[in-house]
Design a protein around this motif. Sequence first.
Motif, PDB file in Angstrom:
ATOM      1  N   GLY A 100       6.590   2.345  -6.916  1.00  0.00           N
ATOM      2  CA  GLY A 100       6.225   1.711  -5.655  1.00  0.00           C
ATOM      3  C   GLY A 100       4.957   2.293  -5.082  1.00  0.00           C
ATOM      4  N   ARG A 101       4.196   1.449  -4.441  1.00  0.00           N
ATOM      5  CA  ARG A 101       2.968   1.884  -3.781  1.00  0.00           C
ATOM      6  C   ARG A 101       2.917   1.232  -2.400  1.00  0.00           C
ATOM      7  N   VAL A 102       2.749   2.047  -1.381  1.00  0.00           N
ATOM      8  CA  VAL A 102       2.664   1.553  -0.006  1.00  0.00           C
ATOM      9  C   VAL A 102       1.333   0.827   0.177  1.00  0.00           C
ATOM     10  N   ILE A 103       1.380  -0.306   0.862  1.00  0.00           N
ATOM     11  CA  ILE A 103       0.183  -1.096   1.163  1.00  0.00           C
ATOM     12  C   ILE A 103      -0.232  -0.755   2.586  1.00  0.00           C
ATOM     13  N   THR A 104      -1.456  -0.300   2.757  1.00  0.00           N
ATOM     14  CA  THR A 104      -1.860   0.242   4.058  1.00  0.00           C
ATOM     15  C   THR A 104      -2.942  -0.549   4.785  1.00  0.00           C
TER      16      THR A 104
END
Length: 173
Positions: A100-104
Motif C-alpha cells: 500500500g502507498r498513501v496518496i497525498t
Amino acid sequence: EPVTRHQAAHVTLKRTIGLPSLRRPRAYALISEVFRAEKVGKGFRLTHFSVRPDHLHLICEADDARALSRGIQRIGARLGRGLNRLFGRSGRLFRDRFHGRVITSPRQLRNTLRYVLLNAHKDERRHAGDVLGGIDPYSSGRWFDGWKGLPTRAGPDASAPVAAACSWLVRTG
C-alpha cells in the motif's frame, strides 16, 4: 507513511504463481461480488479498482492504517475462499501481504487513477502494436465520473462494486 483520517491509498494484492487469470468472466463476477459486499466497512471504502491477470489494484479510503488493513484483510480473505473454490484448490491465494502507498496530493491521485483505470491499455497487446480504446471492463472505470470528453456520470450507485468517495482528495482534488 501512516494513513490519517479519510486518507486515500493505492493497494496492490498479488496472487500466487501458477493460478488461472483473474481476468476471466467467472473470476471477475466473484471478485465484483466480494467488492460489492466489502466496499464499505468500519472506516474503509473501496473507491476504484482494476483486475489484472495476476494481481489487483485498489484505490481505497480509510480513517486510519488499522481500518485500511482490516478492510484489505476482509477483501483478501473472501476472495481467497471464493477464488480457491472456483479454481478447485486450497491454500494461499495471495502471495504476500498487500502493498500500500498513501496518496497525498491531487497530482499523485491523478497519476494513480490513470495508472489503475488505464492499466489494461499498457499491457502486452499494446506493446505488440495494438491500440486499445474504451473503458477496461475489468475495472471500476464505468463508475468513474471524471473521464474527459464523456458525459458526467453520477458516480457509483447501490449496485456498484465501489463506494462513493468521502475524502476531499478523491472526491474533488
